[in-house]
Design an enzyme around this catalytic site. Sequence first.
Site, short mmCIF file in Angstrom:
data_model
loop_
_atom_site.label_atom_id
_atom_site.label_comp_id
_atom_site.label_asym_id
_atom_site.label_seq_id
_atom_site.Cartn_x
_atom_site.Cartn_y
_atom_site.Cartn_z
CG HIS A 99 -4.66 8.67 -4.86
ND1 HIS A 99 -5.87 8.29 -5.40
CD2 HIS A 99 -3.71 7.96 -5.51
CE1 HIS A 99 -5.65 7.40 -6.36
NE2 HIS A 99 -4.35 7.18 -6.44
CB SER A 100 -2.57 5.48 -3.00
OG SER A 100 -2.09 4.17 -3.16
CG MET A 101 0.85 5.97 2.39
SD MET A 101 2.60 6.39 2.29
CE MET A 101 2.50 8.07 1.66
CB SER A 127 -8.70 9.13 -3.81
OG SER A 127 -8.45 8.91 -5.18
CG MET A 295 -1.55 3.11 -1.51
SD MET A 295 -1.28 2.50 0.11
CE MET A 295 -2.93 2.30 0.69
#
Length: 343
Positions: A99-101, A127, A295
């Site tokens: 997720h993100s990063m 994600s 992020m």
Amino acid sequence: MYRTATPRATRAHGWIVGARRPAPPAVRLFCLPYAGGGASTYAAWPGLLPDDIEVCPVELPGRLTRWGEKAFAEAEPLVETLATVLEGELDVPYALFGHSMGGLLAFELARTLRRRGADEPRVLCVSGSPAPQLPRRLPPIHDQPDDVVVARLRDLGAVPEDVYAEPELLELLMPTIRADFSVVETYAHRPEPPLGCPVVAFAGTEDREVPPELMASWHEQTTGGFTRHVLPGDHFFLHGERTALLDTVRAALTAAVSGRGAPDRPDEPTRTKGPVMNTPEARGLMLPRCCAHLMSWDDGPLTARTPAVTVPAGSAAQACAAEPGTAAEPTLLRRSVPRVVGA
């Protein structure tokens, strides 16, 4: 009464939290956290997925139980090291979720393992993470004065306002926040042939940092099929819409392991029943939200250069340091500072 983090079983030189299962699983799902988050972001997942899916939360240096280790400031050396320590974990089919990063790191990990001759993941799940080939929209700030960084945080609404009233907490977090910005700001995408595995992308309807349209370009990174799933919520929809997200992850993994590929599903919001979990309080965290919200385009792993700090009772720092799901209590944030930045 002061306390620190409870020790957890780890493997792969501390990079994976949790012991191996006695019987080989059908697939191992390596889960990479968002910036500011830790392996505990995925602590509930093993009990929510079938037994033949072994959830392997990845613990990055510079957070939670690894706070005393030097964190990585760039994506490439981080991914190269992770690929090395995971070599002994690839004896069964595997998949990646980030997720993100974590989405960026999962993507680069898949490509790094492929370059080393390993099998590709059965599925890559990304994600709240913009497609890596897209240009960043915002100027770099990781090396700018503190007031510039703080202004950006306020603009993003990334940090709860009561954190700004705790100067010692903000000072504690600033190196971490700068490192979060740095790893993505210094990331340079290098074109390679697309992955052959399916890519399953997740987006939040109200995510201002990574809106759904930025997730659509992930289709360019695969020849194995692409699906995008838009769920209700902001950048942290993975908490509030966990049931819907895991239903999709489970279906994708089951299809991939059985050789049917990732299943198609409507590219539209999917709503789940139950209480909204997309708040720091409901998730049992605060600062993970603060750091992870960076992020969208500018985040990364955390640094660890902090002295021991006693957190005042009733302060924002003390609330952040409490165990997820428990009432806050005074906590001694040592050099290991596990609860300040971990989810």
